[in-house]
Scaffold this active site. Structure first.
Site, PDB file in Angstrom:
ATOM      1  N   ASP A 329      15.528  43.172  32.134  1.00 21.86           N
ATOM      2  CA  ASP A 329      15.443  43.793  30.986  1.00 21.86           C
ATOM      3  C   ASP A 329      16.624  43.317  30.249  1.00 21.86           C
ATOM      4  O   ASP A 329      17.923  43.103  30.576  1.00 21.86           O
ATOM      5  CB  ASP A 329      15.547  45.432  30.973  1.00 21.86           C
ATOM      6  CG  ASP A 329      15.603  46.066  30.027  1.00 21.86           C
ATOM      7  OD1 ASP A 329      14.880  46.030  29.161  1.00 21.86           O
ATOM      8  OD2 ASP A 329      16.757  46.782  29.598  1.00 21.86           O
ATOM      9  N   ASP A 565      18.107  49.451  33.022  1.00 20.91           N
ATOM     10  CA  ASP A 565      19.272  50.609  32.887  1.00 20.91           C
ATOM     11  C   ASP A 565      18.724  51.696  32.269  1.00 20.91           C
ATOM     12  O   ASP A 565      19.155  52.933  32.026  1.00 20.91           O
ATOM     13  CB  ASP A 565      20.292  50.010  32.177  1.00 20.91           C
ATOM     14  CG  ASP A 565      20.241  49.561  30.826  1.00 20.91           C
ATOM     15  OD1 ASP A 565      18.887  49.539  30.276  1.00 20.91           O
ATOM     16  OD2 ASP A 565      21.059  49.585  29.942  1.00 20.91           O
ATOM     17  N   ASP A 569      12.565  51.456  31.940  1.00 18.70           N
ATOM     18  CA  ASP A 569      12.485  50.441  33.174  1.00 18.70           C
ATOM     19  C   ASP A 569      11.981  51.175  34.426  1.00 18.70           C
ATOM     20  O   ASP A 569      11.586  50.474  35.425  1.00 18.70           O
ATOM     21  CB  ASP A 569      13.941  49.978  33.310  1.00 18.70           C
ATOM     22  CG  ASP A 569      14.265  49.108  31.945  1.00 18.70           C
ATOM     23  OD1 ASP A 569      13.436  48.434  31.324  1.00 18.70           O
ATOM     24  OD2 ASP A 569      15.366  49.463  31.890  1.00 18.70           O
TER      25      ASP A 569
END
Length: 821
Positions: A329, A565, A569
């Site tokens: 990410d 985080d 996600d």
């Protein structure tokens, strides 16, 4: 003082406290709840209790088998042959000690990384640990928070993801009066809720383990060990019984007197049959292999803790070392996650820049979003607004926009152009493409109409564009270069504009950063399957698409790691073979991840990979020593049912050989540094290295049986010859797995040879007895041993070459996708 919670709570008999959002509970009320035992407890601790650790290490299949065999030897009076129980005892103690050390390490790190909730007490917001929440506490929830207790919304609204409880990934809208279930997490919005249940009464604690989301651990080591245990479970008992009967009814060479024991007298034939059978069965049991595996992984947990990495799933260390695709990410992983507004530009020529500024100020005043983009806007657009908001729609990763309606002023919206506008005008598209090369962009829009529930209003016009920048983590380029050098493909997945994400990937030294795609163009699973192998950078990705990217890569034969985080996600983290979260990220991301980087430092990743490689390579190498013994012992047990000869080994003899060729070497080799890449599959690699030694040992014992008949050896000479030859072949295997040699391995090999030599030649008269029942090494025996050793060495070399060639063909034919290069 807390009252111990030993019984279920009967909420119908409790006087409830209806505290207001502004005041919350008073300190006295909270203390009273504590005294009444109405506080929350973690019903699912991160680690096993010490009692459970002791139980799991003591009550194992192999320990139970060894104990039964030890009792059998005790009953027939061959007390020295019970020495193998001492090895079992020390193995068990070592396993318990190492697992308790790992438990204490994880428990300490869990306290450091534990989630806090914001509760209202005495009219002030305060941070509480999950175990400090009491019944009727007023708790504030915002985006990314995981809900630790069942509670009812009393102010505000939010969207909740309950996939950790139900498996359904669609967000559920919650209004005042709705229940928030423990274990779910906030996708968007902000609300205050009153605690309804605590501890074991929470929904997450009540549902059965089968009903919860359980992540399948993709561990080749675990799968291999389970297969070995399952195989031996079905083989040992019938083989042992047949072996016992065959050895007992074998004709004796000479008539012998009855043997006196603590429990009476037994015939020598029965004693010899039991001792031989126990030797054959203990040889089949790789008792130290499971201990070795758990010990090595426990040591890895402790080592990683020193680098601020918390391991929440033991076998994920292995999985990360096998990873060949790393999905990242962007925000908070490659970048620091702290954005700043660089500029804002007018798009609608009918307004001034000041009007655009006022519009954004109105949005930042009305909304309660907590994502990095909104916080950057809030820092920049700080002026108060005279507009009064009567409806807000918080940001979510699915919608990628947020907005507010103002009395007599219409609706203002901000977010991604592709998600707000049905069709992006060519002029705006050109501007966004230009700006996206250097900035993250969001558009500011207006409509005279109201929101349709939580859907966009009609007749939206674009007012302007806000330009933000995101700083690359200093350590990111070096870390990404490391993964590239290790043959790991990197995929950057983000909800941002693909051009912006590609620019971030370029600055972070991601290879093929120019291969990017807008995920909104991927409409079907087939589109995703095709794109995931073709492109490196993916923009405008929804949480559901992130999950599909991971599963698509897995379907193509890849082992996938995912870092993240944010709450967006979570779905992908759950599906990945190895999931890594930043401690600074959301509660939800941390709760589903197997590894948590406590300092949120991406540079820790190479250390984790190196630790995984050390663990797997060393376990694999040491496992070879154990499986050689299992192979030859199992084959010999079958053969000696048909051979007209006594089994050549006694338990105490095997204890000596095992100690110097398996036990000591395996643990020393298992804790060595080892950064070699993982090649091939765990089971194939073990069998490839074990089969030559196992088969040659069987051939060697058959030659010893032949020598006994040809040269007229008595049982003691035949047994000594067999044990010595087995030890020499075991040393050949140790030599092979120790290659290439370093000073430690040279010293290890020398000490093991010396120890065996002393055991065979110098232990005939200890405490007035022949401890290992070895015959005197006469010239005849020495010559026979030398000749047989040379024959077995030639056979070992030939068998090794043949097996290596065979397994290379099998792996290439059956599992081409799994071979690592």
């Amino acid at each position: 003082m807390k009252k111990n919670k030993t019984e279920a709570v009967d909420y119908s008999k409790i006087q409830r406290i209806t505290a207001s959002v502004e005041k919350g509970l008073t300190s006295a009320e909270a203390e009273g709840r504590m005294e009444d035992g109405l506080y929350n407890i973690d019903t699912q601790p991160k680690t096993k209790t010490i009692r459970r650790i002791c139980f799991d290490n003591i009550v194992t299949l192999f320990n139970i088998l060894n104990l039964i065999l030890g009792i059998a030897v005790l009953l027939v009076g061959s007390y020295k042959n019970m020495l193998f129980l001492g090895v079992m005892f020390f193995n068990t103690v070592i396993g318990i000690i190492q697992e308790i050390r790992a438990k204490r390490t994880i428990d300490k790190l869990s306290i450091v990384s534990a989630s806090k909730v914001t509760a209202v007490r005495d009219g002030e917001k305060t941070k509480l640990g999950v175990n400090e929440i009491v019944l009727d506490d007023i708790i504030e929830f915002t985006q990314g928070n995981q809900i630790p207790v069942d509670c009812i919304v009393i102010q505000g609204e939010c969207e909740v993801n309950e996939s950790l409880l139900t498996g359904e990934s669609d967000a559920v809208h919650k209004n005042v009066g709705d229940m928030l279930l423990s274990g779910s997490f906030i996708v968007s919005g902000r609300c205050y809720a009153r605690t309804e249940h605590v501890g074991s009464e929470n929904y997450a604690a009540k549902i059965s383990a089968e009903a919860k989301y359980i992540k399948k651990v993709n561990s080749e080591i675990m799968i291999t060990l389970n297969r070995i245990i399952k195989f031996l479970t079905f083989v040992i008992l019938p083989l042992g019984i047949i072996m016992l009967l065959r050895q007992y009814f074998m004709p004796a060479d000479v008539e012998q007197e009855m043997v006196k024991t603590l429990f009476g007298s037994v015939s020598p034939a029965l004693q010899q049959a039991v001792v031989n059978t126990v030797a054959s069965v203990t040889g089949m049991i790789p008792e130290g292999l499971v201990l070795l595996t758990s010990t090595v992984l426990a040591v890895s947990v402790i080592r990683l803790a020193t680098h601020k990495v918390m391991v929440q799933e033991l076998y994920c260390i292995e999985t990360l070392a096998r990873v060949d695709v790393l999905c990242l990410d962007k925000t908070g992983t490659i970048t620091e996650g702290c954005m700043a507004v660089d500029d804002y530009v007018v798009y609608d020529d009918s307004i001034e820049k000041e009007n655009l500024y006022d519009a954004v100020c109105a949005l930042t005043s009305a909304l309660d979003d907590t994502n990095a983009t909104f916080m950057a806007l809030k820092d920049k657009f700080t002026d108060k607004t005279s507009l009064v908001s009567d409806k807000t729609v918080p940001f979510s990763s699915e919608k990628k926009w947020s907005g507010a309606h103002f009395v007599n002023s219409g609706s203002y919206i901000m977010g991604a152009a592709e998600f707000i506008l049905q069709q992006v005008p060519p002029r705006l598209q050109e501007l966004l493409s230009d700006y996206s090369k250097n900035y993250r962009t969001i558009i500011i829009c207006h409509s005279d109409n109201e929101f349709n529930n939580s859907d966009l209003p009609k007749d939206i016009r674009v007012l302007g564009i806000v330009l933000l920048n995101d700083k690359i983590r200093a350590e990111a380029p070096a870390t990404l270069r490391y993964f590239d050098e290790q043959g790991v493909n990197v995929k950057v997945i983000s909800g941002d504009n693909p051009v912006t994400v590609a620019d971030v990937a370029r600055r972070a030294d991601v290879k093929e950063y120019d291969k990017y795609i807008d995920a909104t163009t991927l409409k079907t699973d087939e589109d995703i399957d095709e794109a995931i192998e073709k492109y490196t950078v993916f923009g405008r990705v929804t949480p559901a698409q992130k999950k599909k990217f991971v599963t698509s890569l897995q379907s193509h034969g890849h082992t996938v790691a995912m870092t993240g985080d944010g709450v967006n996600d979570v779905l992908a983290l759950k599906e990945a073979d190895c999931s890594i979260a930043m401690a600074a990220g959301s509660d939800a991301a941390r709760s589903v991840s197997q590894l948590v980087l406590l300092d949120s430092n991406f540079a820790s990743m190479p250390r984790v990979v190196a630790e995984g490689r050390r663990s797997i390579n060393n376990i694999q190498r040491s496992s070879t020593l154990f499986i050689v013994k299992t192979i030859f012992s199992t084959i010999l047990a079958v053969l000696f049912i048909f051979l007209n000869a006594k089994f050549p080994f006694q338990p105490i003899q095997l204890t000596l050989v095992n100690a110097f060729t398996i036990g000591i070497p395996s643990f020393i080799l298992a804790l060595e540094p080892n950064k070699e890449r993982i090649k091939g599959r765990f089971l194939f690699n073990i069998l490839r290295n074990s089969i030559p030694g196992g088969v040659v040992t069987v051939i060697g014992i058959i030659l010893c049986v032949t020598a006994m008949g040809v040269f007229g050896l008595d049982y003691e000479q035949y047994s000594t010859l067999s044990v010595c030859l087995t030890a020499i072949i075991a040393l050949m295997v140790l030599f092979k797995v120790s290659y290439p040699f370093n000073p430690l391995r040279v010293a290890l090999f020398a000490v093991m040879v010396t120890g065996l030599t002393i055991g065979v030649t110098c232990c005939r008269d200890i405490f007035g007895m022949n401890l290992f029942n070895f015959a005197v090494m006469e010239t005849k025996l020495i010559i026979m041993l030398a000749v047989l050793s040379l024959v077995c060495l030639a056979l070992f070399i030939a068998a090794t070459l043949a097996v290596q060639k065979l397994f290379a063909k099998l792996e290439a034919k059956n599992h081409p996708a799994k071979i690592r290069v």
